[in-house]
Scaffold this motif. Structure first.
Motif, PDB file in Angstrom:
ATOM      1  N   LYS A   1       0.686  -1.061   0.325  1.00 55.52           N
ATOM      2  CA  LYS A   1       0.307  -0.260  -0.173  1.00 55.52           C
ATOM      3  C   LYS A   1       0.669   1.004   0.397  1.00 55.52           C
ATOM      4  N   ASP A   2       2.009   1.445   0.871  1.00 55.09           N
ATOM      5  CA  ASP A   2       2.874   2.563   0.864  1.00 55.09           C
ATOM      6  C   ASP A   2       3.602   2.742  -0.418  1.00 55.09           C
ATOM      7  N   LEU A   3       3.445   2.191  -1.107  1.00 48.51           N
ATOM      8  CA  LEU A   3       4.543   2.175  -2.501  1.00 48.51           C
ATOM      9  C   LEU A   3       3.480   2.752  -3.125  1.00 48.51           C
ATOM     10  N   LEU A   4       1.977   2.009  -3.497  1.00 46.50           N
ATOM     11  CA  LEU A   4       1.136   2.180  -4.403  1.00 46.50           C
ATOM     12  C   LEU A   4       0.625   3.802  -3.804  1.00 46.50           C
ATOM     13  N   GLN A   5       0.625   3.884  -2.604  1.00 50.28           N
ATOM     14  CA  GLN A   5      -0.175   5.550  -2.356  1.00 50.28           C
ATOM     15  C   GLN A   5       1.127   6.679  -2.308  1.00 50.28           C
ATOM     16  N   ALA A   6       2.238   6.265  -2.589  1.00 41.00           N
ATOM     17  CA  ALA A   6       3.317   7.552  -3.281  1.00 41.00           C
ATOM     18  C   ALA A   6       3.441   7.338  -5.047  1.00 41.00           C
ATOM     19  N   ARG A   7       3.522   6.290  -5.670  1.00 39.19           N
ATOM     20  CA  ARG A   7       3.262   6.107  -6.639  1.00 39.19           C
ATOM     21  C   ARG A   7       1.792   7.562  -7.081  1.00 39.19           C
ATOM     22  N   LYS A   8       0.901   6.715  -7.196  1.00 36.92           N
ATOM     23  CA  LYS A   8      -0.534   7.237  -7.137  1.00 36.92           C
ATOM     24  C   LYS A   8      -0.517   8.790  -7.143  1.00 36.92           C
ATOM     25  N   ARG A   9       0.274   9.192  -5.825  1.00 42.23           N
ATOM     26  CA  ARG A   9       0.249  11.240  -5.312  1.00 42.23           C
ATOM     27  C   ARG A   9       1.056  11.437  -6.331  1.00 42.23           C
ATOM     28  N   ALA A  10       2.583  10.910  -6.879  1.00 41.09           N
ATOM     29  CA  ALA A  10       3.176  10.547  -8.160  1.00 41.09           C
ATOM     30  C   ALA A  10       2.513  10.668  -9.471  1.00 41.09           C
TER      31      ALA A  10
END
Length: 298
Positions: A261-270
């Motif tokens: 989830k953490d990776l996905l949220q960071a990628r989504k924000r970017a």
């Protein structure tokens, strides 16, 4: 960006109707229906309700870019919706009008922006496709039936057809599906949905068509049922077919994809920030056409 880009969005499985008198482009997934409407004919679009979104210009472009990048999907960055959109655009007859010229330029811009954003922010997200999850769920099984034959099925088939599983696809138009599957058609059995299915020898049923649970139950002939049903319908959590030992609904499938989830949220924000930048850049861009031949001859 050229003004008067008008988009109407409805979330859920209920589709827009009464579009015969409206110049439009229509795109549907299992989760939403999007219609791009020629503004001059919008008054004839009488199927809009309070829950629907009506977006214009930069807001409409931003929303559509988020959808095809997979940022509005339960599965972040999914490729299925992007493939569905490309197929729908390829099959759409763009009208020879100024509005048609706007659509053609918008589609070109969307594909350019989506490709760049996906490559920069939405690749290598781990197990991020329905096909990869489904393959794990049916590992070790030998006989799988699939109800439906749309874009989603074409996306998941390469994942499961490589394991030597006997696959039967039930569809409305056997000839059309055979053509669309190409080489994959040789690895599956395709039968008519009009025939009730005897699933006595099947290990699993994959539901990938927008039908009611009552239809699924009446469509299966005989008392025997596969032990497993993998239900990919949008409303699978509330419209559950009976007679199976185990049913995996869409929400459960998606839950298997959220370990990082953490990776996905960071990628989504970017990715969302990149979309904001892309929309702003398109809004600043003005095409200089002194004679306007592109619109006259569109």
């Amino acid at each position: 960006m050229t003004p008067d880009f008008l988009l109407v969005h409805r979330e859920g499985s209920h589709r827009f109707s009464n579009l015969e008198n409206v110049s439009h482009f229509s795109f549907m997934t299992c989760l939403r229906h999007i219609v791009i409407v020629e503004p001059d004919s919008f008054s004839g679009f009488d199927d809009v309700c309070r829950e629907d979104e009506v977006l214009r210009d930069e807001d409409a472009y931003k929303f559509l870019l988020e959808v095809i990048c997979g940022l509005r999907s339960p599965l972040l960055g999914e490729t299925e919706v992007y493939g569905q959109f490309k197929t729908t655009v390829a099959q759409f007859a763009i009208p020879a009008t100024p509005w048609g010229g706007l659509l053609a330029r918008t589609f070109k811009n969307l594909f350019e922006d989506a490709k760049r954003i996906r490559q920069a922010h939405l690749e290598e997200l781990g197990s991020q496709s329905y096909g990869s999850v489904l393959r794990r769920e049916i590992k070790g099984l030998s006989n799988v039936h699939i109800l439906g034959a749309g874009q989603l099925v074409r996306e998941i088939l390469p994942w499961i057809a490589k394991d030597g599983i006997a696959i039967t696809i039930h569809c409305r138009d056997e000839a059309k599906v055979t053509r669309e599957l190409g080489d994959l058609a040789e690895k599956v059995k395709i039968v008519s949905l009009a025939m009730k299915a005897d699933l006595g020898g099947a290990d699993a049923l994959v539901v990938a068509a927008p039908v009611a649970a009552s239809f699924i139950e009446s469509w299966m002939r005989g008392p025997s049922r596969p032990a497993l049903a993998v239900d990919l319908r949008a409303n699978s959590a509330v419209d559950v077919p009976g007679g199976f030992t185990k049913v995996l609904d869409l929400g459960q499938i998606l839950s298997r994809l959220t370990a990082n989830k953490d990776l996905l949220q960071a990628r989504k924000r970017a990715a969302l920030e990149a979309i904001e930048s892309a929309v702003a850049a398109r809004a600043r861009h003005v095409e200089y056409r002194p004679f306007g031949w592109d619109d006259v001859c569109a």
